[in-house]
Scaffold this motif. Sequence first.
Motif, PDB file in Angstrom:
ATOM      1  N   LEU A  24       0.817  -1.217   0.000  1.00  0.00           N
ATOM      2  CA  LEU A  24       0.000   0.000   0.000  1.00  0.00           C
ATOM      3  C   LEU A  24       0.850   1.266   0.000  1.00  0.00           C
ATOM      4  O   LEU A  24       0.328   2.363   0.181  1.00  0.00           O
ATOM      5  N   TYR A 157     -11.839  -5.660   6.254  1.00  0.00           N
ATOM      6  CA  TYR A 157     -10.462  -5.146   6.210  1.00  0.00           C
ATOM      7  C   TYR A 157     -10.479  -3.637   5.961  1.00  0.00           C
ATOM      8  O   TYR A 157     -11.208  -3.148   5.104  1.00  0.00           O
ATOM      9  N   GLN A 158      -9.678  -2.933   6.716  1.00  0.00           N
ATOM     10  CA  GLN A 158      -9.548  -1.487   6.583  1.00  0.00           C
ATOM     11  C   GLN A 158      -8.110  -1.147   6.203  1.00  0.00           C
ATOM     12  O   GLN A 158      -7.198  -1.948   6.413  1.00  0.00           O
ATOM     13  N   ILE A 159      -7.922   0.039   5.663  1.00  0.00           N
ATOM     14  CA  ILE A 159      -6.579   0.565   5.425  1.00  0.00           C
ATOM     15  C   ILE A 159      -6.359   1.722   6.388  1.00  0.00           C
ATOM     16  O   ILE A 159      -7.141   2.675   6.403  1.00  0.00           O
ATOM     17  N   HIS A 170       1.042   3.057   5.037  1.00  0.00           N
ATOM     18  CA  HIS A 170      -0.316   2.508   5.034  1.00  0.00           C
ATOM     19  C   HIS A 170      -0.253   0.986   5.163  1.00  0.00           C
ATOM     20  O   HIS A 170       0.691   0.344   4.680  1.00  0.00           O
ATOM     21  N   TYR A 171      -1.277   0.410   5.790  1.00  0.00           N
ATOM     22  CA  TYR A 171      -1.284  -1.024   6.026  1.00  0.00           C
ATOM     23  C   TYR A 171      -2.728  -1.490   6.238  1.00  0.00           C
ATOM     24  O   TYR A 171      -3.623  -0.698   6.525  1.00  0.00           O
ATOM     25  N   PHE A 172      -2.921  -2.808   6.095  1.00  0.00           N
ATOM     26  CA  PHE A 172      -4.235  -3.407   6.324  1.00  0.00           C
ATOM     27  C   PHE A 172      -4.455  -3.681   7.813  1.00  0.00           C
ATOM     28  O   PHE A 172      -3.519  -3.983   8.548  1.00  0.00           O
ATOM     29  N   VAL A 174      -7.562  -5.744  10.301  1.00  0.00           N
ATOM     30  CA  VAL A 174      -8.812  -6.499  10.371  1.00  0.00           C
ATOM     31  C   VAL A 174      -9.133  -6.707  11.851  1.00  0.00           C
ATOM     32  O   VAL A 174      -8.732  -7.697  12.457  1.00  0.00           O
ATOM     33  N   TRP A 182      -3.035  -6.315  12.405  1.00  0.00           N
ATOM     34  CA  TRP A 182      -2.592  -5.368  11.386  1.00  0.00           C
ATOM     35  C   TRP A 182      -1.257  -5.824  10.789  1.00  0.00           C
ATOM     36  O   TRP A 182      -0.719  -6.868  11.140  1.00  0.00           O
ATOM     37  N   ALA A 186      -2.232  -9.150   8.936  1.00  0.00           N
ATOM     38  CA  ALA A 186      -3.460  -8.740   8.251  1.00  0.00           C
ATOM     39  C   ALA A 186      -3.289  -8.829   6.734  1.00  0.00           C
ATOM     40  O   ALA A 186      -4.231  -9.213   6.031  1.00  0.00           O
ATOM     41  N   ARG A 187      -2.097  -8.487   6.231  1.00  0.00           N
ATOM     42  CA  ARG A 187      -1.880  -8.537   4.774  1.00  0.00           C
ATOM     43  C   ARG A 187      -1.937  -9.973   4.267  1.00  0.00           C
ATOM     44  O   ARG A 187      -2.520 -10.247   3.212  1.00  0.00           O
ATOM     45  N   ARG A 190      -5.478 -11.068   4.337  1.00  0.00           N
ATOM     46  CA  ARG A 190      -6.215 -10.423   3.234  1.00  0.00           C
ATOM     47  C   ARG A 190      -5.945 -11.153   1.913  1.00  0.00           C
ATOM     48  O   ARG A 190      -6.860 -11.332   1.103  1.00  0.00           O
TER      49      ARG A 190
END
Length: 200
Positions: A24, A157-159, A170-172, A174, A182, A186-187, A190
Motif C-alpha cells: 500500500l 479489512y480497513q486501510i 499505510h497497512y491493512f 482487520v 494489522w 493482516a496482509r 487479506r
Amino acid sequence: MSALAASITEALRRNVGQTTDFDLNPEVVLPAGRTLRPAGVLLGIETFSDRPRVLLTKRSSALRHHPGQIAFPGGKVDATDRDATAAALREASEEVGLPPMLPRILGHLPSHETVTGFQVTPVVALIERPFDTRAEIGEVAEVFRVPLDHLLDVSRYQIQSRHWRGARRHYFVVPFGPYYIWGATARMLRGFAAAMGAGE
C-alpha cells in the motif's frame, strides 16, 4: 476431503501473487539485491468446533521483532529445519504447544516480505483435533482464535496509516474484538481471503 479442505486447496492453486509490507506504499523503493531471511508461519484453521477458527498469538512486548503484535505461530527457518513448513510446525509447537504431526498441511500462500527483512511463507493447514494450548513464556503473551468467516470477509479489512521512519506508511487492519490485527499478519490474511473469494 471435507468441503472446506477442498475449497482451500483450490484457492491455494490460484495465483494471487506475492505480498509485501509495502503493497500500500508504492512510493517505497526497495534496494535491489537485498538479502531476506526465510521464515515460515502457520495459518492454522481449527475445524473441530461448529465454527472454524484461525489460531493466532499476541507476541510478547519484550521481543525484538514485532513486539506486542498479533501474529501467526512461526518464525525464521533454522539450519536444522528442512524448509519453511518444518520451521512453521516447529515454531508452532514451541510457541503454542501444537503437536507437529497434528496439522494437516493443505498448501502455501505466496511468500510475504516484511519490513524487518524476512521472506515469510504462510503454511495453510487444518487442525482437526483439540490440543492443550501452552503459550511459550517470554515469546507469546496470549493465544486466541478468530472465526474463519470473519477473516474471509474482505469488507472487514480497513486501510490505516501511521508515521514510520519519517514517512507515512499505510497497512491493512482487520479488527476482532479487543485484538488489533494489522501489518504483515493482516496482509497475509487479506491475501488468503482474496484467494478464497476468487472462485465465487
